[in-house]
Design a protein around this motif. Structure first.
Motif, PDB file in Angstrom:
ATOM      1  N   GLY A 146       0.831  -1.200   0.000  1.00 54.34           N
ATOM      2  CA  GLY A 146       0.000   0.000   0.000  1.00 54.34           C
ATOM      3  C   GLY A 146       0.860   1.241   0.000  1.00 54.34           C
ATOM      4  O   GLY A 146       2.084   1.185  -0.103  1.00 54.34           O
ATOM      5  N   ARG A 147       0.221   2.386   0.114  1.00 52.87           N
ATOM      6  CA  ARG A 147       0.928   3.669   0.079  1.00 52.87           C
ATOM      7  C   ARG A 147       1.460   4.004   1.471  1.00 52.87           C
ATOM      8  O   ARG A 147       0.689   4.352   2.373  1.00 52.87           O
ATOM      9  CB  ARG A 147      -0.009   4.772  -0.411  1.00 52.87           C
ATOM     10  CG  ARG A 147      -0.427   4.623  -1.874  1.00 52.87           C
ATOM     11  CD  ARG A 147      -1.256   5.830  -2.329  1.00 52.87           C
ATOM     12  NE  ARG A 147      -2.462   6.000  -1.525  1.00 52.87           N
ATOM     13  CZ  ARG A 147      -3.587   5.330  -1.723  1.00 52.87           C
ATOM     14  NH1 ARG A 147      -3.666   4.446  -2.704  1.00 52.87           N
ATOM     15  NH2 ARG A 147      -4.645   5.563  -0.953  1.00 52.87           N
ATOM     16  N   THR A 148       2.771   3.916   1.616  1.00 53.83           N
ATOM     17  CA  THR A 148       3.406   4.231   2.887  1.00 53.83           C
ATOM     18  C   THR A 148       4.488   5.282   2.678  1.00 53.83           C
ATOM     19  O   THR A 148       5.103   5.361   1.614  1.00 53.83           O
ATOM     20  CB  THR A 148       4.037   2.989   3.536  1.00 53.83           C
ATOM     21  OG1 THR A 148       4.978   2.403   2.623  1.00 53.83           O
ATOM     22  CG2 THR A 148       2.975   1.967   3.900  1.00 53.83           C
ATOM     23  N   TYR A 149       4.713   6.065   3.729  1.00 57.27           N
ATOM     24  CA  TYR A 149       5.699   7.143   3.668  1.00 57.27           C
ATOM     25  C   TYR A 149       6.515   7.104   4.958  1.00 57.27           C
ATOM     26  O   TYR A 149       5.993   7.399   6.037  1.00 57.27           O
ATOM     27  CB  TYR A 149       4.995   8.497   3.524  1.00 57.27           C
ATOM     28  CG  TYR A 149       4.016   8.541   2.375  1.00 57.27           C
ATOM     29  CD1 TYR A 149       4.413   8.936   1.108  1.00 57.27           C
ATOM     30  CD2 TYR A 149       2.673   8.183   2.569  1.00 57.27           C
ATOM     31  CE1 TYR A 149       3.517   8.973   0.044  1.00 57.27           C
ATOM     32  CE2 TYR A 149       1.773   8.209   1.516  1.00 57.27           C
ATOM     33  CZ  TYR A 149       2.201   8.608   0.266  1.00 57.27           C
ATOM     34  OH  TYR A 149       1.299   8.638  -0.785  1.00 57.27           O
ATOM     35  N   PRO A 150       7.795   6.731   4.884  1.00 59.66           N
ATOM     36  CA  PRO A 150       8.610   6.603   6.096  1.00 59.66           C
ATOM     37  C   PRO A 150       9.289   7.913   6.503  1.00 59.66           C
ATOM     38  O   PRO A 150       9.977   8.555   5.700  1.00 59.66           O
ATOM     39  CB  PRO A 150       9.662   5.566   5.680  1.00 59.66           C
ATOM     40  CG  PRO A 150       9.817   5.757   4.198  1.00 59.66           C
ATOM     41  CD  PRO A 150       8.490   6.231   3.681  1.00 59.66           C
ATOM     42  N   TYR A 151       9.087   8.310   7.751  1.00 62.84           N
ATOM     43  CA  TYR A 151       9.700   9.530   8.278  1.00 62.84           C
ATOM     44  C   TYR A 151      10.278   9.258   9.665  1.00 62.84           C
ATOM     45  O   TYR A 151       9.537   8.945  10.598  1.00 62.84           O
ATOM     46  CB  TYR A 151       8.680  10.659   8.389  1.00 62.84           C
ATOM     47  CG  TYR A 151       8.316  11.293   7.067  1.00 62.84           C
ATOM     48  CD1 TYR A 151       8.950  12.454   6.630  1.00 62.84           C
ATOM     49  CD2 TYR A 151       7.329  10.730   6.266  1.00 62.84           C
ATOM     50  CE1 TYR A 151       8.610  13.036   5.413  1.00 62.84           C
ATOM     51  CE2 TYR A 151       6.979  11.302   5.049  1.00 62.84           C
ATOM     52  CZ  TYR A 151       7.624  12.455   4.631  1.00 62.84           C
ATOM     53  OH  TYR A 151       7.294  13.024   3.422  1.00 62.84           O
ATOM     54  N   ALA A 152      11.589   9.384   9.801  1.00 61.18           N
ATOM     55  CA  ALA A 152      12.224   9.236  11.104  1.00 61.18           C
ATOM     56  C   ALA A 152      12.042  10.517  11.903  1.00 61.18           C
ATOM     57  O   ALA A 152      12.111  11.620  11.359  1.00 61.18           O
ATOM     58  CB  ALA A 152      13.708   8.929  10.936  1.00 61.18           C
ATOM     59  N   CYS A 153      11.784  10.375  13.211  1.00 57.06           N
ATOM     60  CA  CYS A 153      11.580  11.559  14.050  1.00 57.06           C
ATOM     61  C   CYS A 153      11.778  11.194  15.508  1.00 57.06           C
ATOM     62  O   CYS A 153      11.298  10.150  15.965  1.00 57.06           O
ATOM     63  CB  CYS A 153      10.178  12.124  13.843  1.00 57.06           C
ATOM     64  SG  CYS A 153       9.839  13.633  14.783  1.00 57.06           S
TER      65      CYS A 153
END
Length: 249
Positions: A54-61
């Motif tokens: 599916g549509r995923t967006y990885p962002y480290a924070c």
């Protein structure tokens, strides 16, 4: 019901690389939603993205840093869009009781488990209020209600504070079509249970749980999906216990 259709939304899941985070991400994707996956390690998130369908967006924070939360969330809004569903799931465990808990440990647990939830929640609120629809779901714990059967003082206190924060945000956002709820799980089948406890310790725990088993991550994700559903829009300020009958209230 405002915006009651089941149209795809943009969700953000913190602690996405953990057992509960993965299960929740998969469930949201299966429901047709896009998911921003947030955790500390970008490489782990990039790898996880390849496993997802599916549509995923990885962002480290680092959620304990308000400046970093501000910076990363601004980037998410610019590159992905406004968040419709926030699942505040990131957290760290501490098993030390009060006298063994150092001030440094106390501050660290609060910074991640409580402050991070507040920092991120306040960032998603304007967009949700503007749309007239939103869901914020916070992960608390059975420890918040028991004082911690096995969990420590800092952890239990942080999870209790999450309940109070849930009530406060729910009251503030109810008139805008935004619901805020919490889930208080206990003894989910995660590495904390499967690897950090001996078989003897696991069997002792199971003997105390009325349903005689551990909770599965997918069961936690199922509760998230229930709360996300438009037909759950009349439920807000609620903490859903998911503890196999360990406590009734």
């Amino acid at each position: 019901m405002q915006n009651s259709t089941n149209e795809p939304k943009i969700a953000l899941v913190t602690g996405a690389s953990g057992s509960l985070g993965k299960a929740t991400t998969k469930a949201l994707l299966a429901g047709g939603h896009s998911v921003v996956m947030m955790d500390l390690n970008q490489d782990i998130l990039n790898k996880l993205q390849k496993e997802m369908d599916g549509r995923t967006y990885p962002y480290a924070c680092n959620l304990s840093d308000p400046d970093e939360v501000e910076k990363v969330y601004s980037l998410i809004e610019k590159e992905v869009g406004q968040i419709d569903i926030l699942v505040n799931n990131a957290g760290i465990l501490s098993n030390n009781k009060a006298e063994a808990t150092t001030p440094e440990e106390w501050q660290k647990v609060m910074a991640v488990n409580l402050n991070g939830v507040f920092y991120l929640s306040r960032k998603v609120m304007p967009g949700m209020k503007k749309k007239g629809w939103g869901r914020i779901i916070n992960t608390s714990s059975l420890a918040a209600k028991t004082g911690g059967i096995t969990a420590g003082t800092a952890y239990s206190t942080s999870k209790g504070a999450i309940m109070s924060l849930t009530f406060s945000l729910a009251a503030e956002l109810a008139s805008y079509g935004v619901t805020v709820n919490g889930i208080a799980p206990a003894y989910v089948r995660t590495p904390m249970v499967t690897k950090q406890l001996t078989e003897e310790q696991r069997q002792e725990l199971i003997a105390k749980i009325p349903v005689k088993r551990f909770c599965e991550p997918e069961e936690f994700a199922h509760v998230v999906m229930f709360l996300v559903d438009p037909l759950a829009g009349f439920i807000t300020g609620e903490i859903i216990d998911q503890n196999g009958g360990l406590i009734f209230d």
